[in-house]
Design a protein around this motif. Structure first.
Motif, PDB file in Angstrom:
ATOM      1  N   GLY A 262       4.999  26.396  -6.344  1.00 11.34           N
ATOM      2  CA  GLY A 262       5.450  27.672  -6.875  1.00 11.34           C
ATOM      3  C   GLY A 262       4.658  28.871  -6.420  1.00 11.34           C
ATOM      4  N   MET A 263       3.628  28.675  -5.588  1.00  9.61           N
ATOM      5  CA  MET A 263       2.796  29.773  -5.116  1.00  9.61           C
ATOM      6  C   MET A 263       3.154  30.124  -3.677  1.00  9.61           C
ATOM      7  N   ASP A 264       3.261  31.419  -3.393  1.00  8.14           N
ATOM      8  CA  ASP A 264       3.635  31.887  -2.067  1.00  8.14           C
ATOM      9  C   ASP A 264       2.548  31.592  -1.045  1.00  8.14           C
ATOM     10  N   VAL A 265       2.985  31.186   0.151  1.00  7.44           N
ATOM     11  CA  VAL A 265       2.076  30.953   1.275  1.00  7.44           C
ATOM     12  C   VAL A 265       2.575  31.791   2.448  1.00  7.44           C
ATOM     13  N   SER A 266       1.732  32.656   2.974  1.00  5.27           N
ATOM     14  CA  SER A 266       2.118  33.540   4.071  1.00  5.27           C
ATOM     15  C   SER A 266       1.813  32.876   5.409  1.00  5.27           C
ATOM     16  N   LEU A 267       2.852  32.618   6.215  1.00  3.62           N
ATOM     17  CA  LEU A 267       2.696  31.946   7.502  1.00  3.62           C
ATOM     18  C   LEU A 267       3.198  32.820   8.641  1.00  3.62           C
TER      19      LEU A 267
ATOM     20  N   GLN B 293      -3.203  41.147   6.822  1.00  3.68           N
ATOM     21  CA  GLN B 293      -3.210  41.509   5.409  1.00  3.68           C
ATOM     22  C   GLN B 293      -1.897  42.166   4.998  1.00  3.68           C
ATOM     23  N   LYS B 294      -1.093  42.593   5.995  1.00  2.00           N
ATOM     24  CA  LYS B 294       0.104  43.354   5.660  1.00  2.00           C
ATOM     25  C   LYS B 294       1.360  42.915   6.394  1.00  2.00           C
ATOM     26  N   THR B 295       1.252  42.089   7.425  1.00  2.00           N
ATOM     27  CA  THR B 295       2.435  41.765   8.212  1.00  2.00           C
ATOM     28  C   THR B 295       2.321  40.404   8.877  1.00  2.00           C
ATOM     29  N   LYS B 296       3.487  39.781   9.111  1.00  2.00           N
ATOM     30  CA  LYS B 296       3.574  38.534   9.869  1.00  2.00           C
ATOM     31  C   LYS B 296       4.038  38.800  11.304  1.00  2.00           C
ATOM     32  N   MET B 297       3.992  40.050  11.708  1.00  2.00           N
ATOM     33  CA  MET B 297       4.406  40.445  13.054  1.00  2.00           C
ATOM     34  C   MET B 297       3.755  39.548  14.114  1.00  2.00           C
ATOM     35  N   PRO B 298       4.530  39.062  15.077  1.00  2.00           N
ATOM     36  CA  PRO B 298       3.941  38.222  16.130  1.00  2.00           C
ATOM     37  C   PRO B 298       2.849  38.944  16.914  1.00  2.00           C
ATOM     38  N   VAL B 299       1.787  38.214  17.220  1.00  2.00           N
ATOM     39  CA  VAL B 299       0.648  38.771  17.950  1.00  2.00           C
ATOM     40  C   VAL B 299       0.250  37.805  19.064  1.00  2.00           C
ATOM     41  N   ILE B 300       0.089  38.342  20.267  1.00  2.00           N
ATOM     42  CA  ILE B 300      -0.426  37.587  21.403  1.00  2.00           C
ATOM     43  C   ILE B 300      -1.782  38.170  21.779  1.00  2.00           C
ATOM     44  N   PHE B 301      -2.774  37.301  21.959  1.00  2.00           N
ATOM     45  CA  PHE B 301      -4.091  37.739  22.399  1.00  2.00           C
ATOM     46  C   PHE B 301      -4.214  37.639  23.917  1.00  2.00           C
TER      47      PHE B 301
ATOM     48  N   LYS C 256     -11.845  41.998  23.322  1.00  2.00           N
ATOM     49  CA  LYS C 256     -13.054  42.831  23.393  1.00  2.00           C
ATOM     50  C   LYS C 256     -12.655  44.273  23.695  1.00  2.00           C
ATOM     51  N   MET C 257     -12.784  45.136  22.654  1.00  2.00           N
ATOM     52  CA  MET C 257     -12.438  46.548  22.787  1.00  2.00           C
ATOM     53  C   MET C 257     -13.437  47.391  21.994  1.00  2.00           C
ATOM     54  N   PRO C 258     -13.578  48.665  22.344  1.00  2.00           N
ATOM     55  CA  PRO C 258     -14.454  49.551  21.576  1.00  2.00           C
ATOM     56  C   PRO C 258     -13.815  49.964  20.252  1.00  2.00           C
ATOM     57  N   ARG C 259     -14.640  50.484  19.353  1.00  2.00           N
ATOM     58  CA  ARG C 259     -14.271  51.025  18.036  1.00  2.00           C
ATOM     59  C   ARG C 259     -13.787  49.934  17.076  1.00  2.00           C
ATOM     60  N   MET C 260     -12.843  49.131  17.502  1.00  2.00           N
ATOM     61  CA  MET C 260     -12.403  47.985  16.707  1.00  2.00           C
ATOM     62  C   MET C 260     -11.882  46.938  17.667  1.00  2.00           C
ATOM     63  N   ASP C 261     -12.453  45.727  17.636  1.00  2.00           N
ATOM     64  CA  ASP C 261     -12.009  44.721  18.602  1.00  2.00           C
ATOM     65  C   ASP C 261     -10.725  44.042  18.113  1.00  2.00           C
ATOM     66  N   GLY C 262     -10.193  43.177  18.973  1.00  2.00           N
ATOM     67  CA  GLY C 262      -8.924  42.542  18.667  1.00  2.00           C
ATOM     68  C   GLY C 262      -8.963  41.645  17.447  1.00  2.00           C
ATOM     69  N   MET C 263     -10.096  40.967  17.222  1.00  2.00           N
ATOM     70  CA  MET C 263     -10.227  40.093  16.063  1.00  2.00           C
ATOM     71  C   MET C 263     -10.145  40.892  14.762  1.00  2.00           C
ATOM     72  N   ASP C 264     -10.883  42.011  14.717  1.00  2.00           N
ATOM     73  CA  ASP C 264     -10.851  42.850  13.518  1.00  2.00           C
ATOM     74  C   ASP C 264      -9.457  43.427  13.295  1.00  2.00           C
ATOM     75  N   LEU C 265      -8.823  43.850  14.377  1.00  2.00           N
ATOM     76  CA  LEU C 265      -7.480  44.407  14.257  1.00  2.00           C
ATOM     77  C   LEU C 265      -6.502  43.355  13.744  1.00  2.00           C
ATOM     78  N   LEU C 266      -6.589  42.142  14.272  1.00  2.00           N
ATOM     79  CA  LEU C 266      -5.707  41.065  13.805  1.00  2.00           C
ATOM     80  C   LEU C 266      -5.920  40.794  12.322  1.00  2.00           C
ATOM     81  N   GLN C 267      -7.179  40.761  11.899  1.00  2.00           N
ATOM     82  CA  GLN C 267      -7.469  40.497  10.492  1.00  2.00           C
ATOM     83  C   GLN C 267      -6.837  41.564   9.600  1.00  2.00           C
ATOM     84  N   ARG C 268      -6.903  42.814  10.010  1.00  2.00           N
ATOM     85  CA  ARG C 268      -6.274  43.896   9.240  1.00  2.00           C
ATOM     86  C   ARG C 268      -4.761  43.733   9.221  1.00  2.00           C
ATOM     87  N   LEU C 269      -4.196  43.364  10.354  1.00  2.00           N
ATOM     88  CA  LEU C 269      -2.742  43.216  10.435  1.00  2.00           C
ATOM     89  C   LEU C 269      -2.238  42.098   9.542  1.00  2.00           C
TER      90      LEU C 269
END
Length: 233
Positions: free
Chosen positions: A154-159, A69-77, A54-67
């Motif tokens: 044969g199809m890529d899966v991002s984990l 889309q571009k990275t598998k970087m580890p994330v801790i909530f 729970k944060m202003p401007r963009m919460d953690g859920m929205d930020l994770l969803q954006r991340l």
């Protein structure tokens, strides 16, 4: 030196946790809202992010969803004490772990180290030496631990790191049951305790990602009260 991004609107947490992490040898960047963090991540990604939900401007859920889309970087909530819905939803969206507030800073440090070790192991020859073979092929599934690459038909899966390790543990021995405790040992450091629900959430998200590329995917079987197994198709 690993770079950790700490994102929380509580300045006391930003100050105290960043001091602890820096004392442990990490480089720390702090942000008090999700949008500021995303702007910085678009310029250069850290090695890991620790996000409040729970944060202003963009919460953690929205930020994770954006991340994701571009990275598998580890994330801790960081989650509130009784917010179980947020914990499960966060894991389903791709978080690797969560820590409940109020939390032990020592516990947070250990979970950060555990995720970074697993990520490093996947990216080095250490995984191949332990697992005997570099590429795992099980029917339509192919896994390359050194490249953190997964394909299905044969199809890529991002984990995420955790999802990859769980799938790898199951696929290594098709038909054999892995209990939740065994999967916890694979995916988490010995000093980090998680409950059954955490493993179940990771498995649900793993299945969802596989079904996104193949709606008929059913290789991961649940044995209620026992655990999970991979059935080679």
């Amino acid at each position: 030196m690993s770079k950790i991004a700490l994102v929380d609107d509580d300045r006391n947490i930003l100050t105290s946790v960043s001091m602890t992490l820096e004392a442990e040898g990490f480089e720390v960047e702090t942000y008090n809202d999700g949008q500021s963090a995303l702007d910085a991540f678009n310029r250069k990604l850290p090695d890991m992010a620790v996000l409040d939900i729970k944060m202003p401007r963009m919460d953690g859920m929205d930020l994770l969803q954006r991340l994701r889309q571009k990275t598998k970087m580890p994330v801790i909530f960081l989650t509130s004490k009784d917010d179980e819905i947020d914990e499960v939803l966060g894991l389903r969206m791709g978080a690797d772990d969560y820590v409940k507030k109020p939390f032990s800073q020592r516990l947070l440090v250990e979970r950060i180290r555990a995720l970074l070790r697993r990520q490093e192991a996947i990216a080095t020859d250490e995984v191949a030496e332990v697992e005997e073979e570099k590429v795992i092929s099980r029917g339509e599934l192919s896994m390359d631990p050194l490249r953190h690459a997964v394909t299905w038909k044969g199809m890529d899966v991002s984990l995420t790191v955790t999802e990859f390790l769980l799938l790898q543990a199951l696929a290594q021995r098709p038909g054999f049951v892995k209990s939740r405790d065994q999967l916890m040992d694979v995916a988490y450091d010995d000093q980090v305790y998680v409950d059954d629900r955490t493993i179940d959430s990771h498995i649900k998200r793993l299945r969802k990602k596989m079904r996104n590329v193949d709606s008929d995917f059913s290789a991961i079987e649940t044995l209620y009260g026992i655990g999970y197994r991979y059935n080679e198709e």
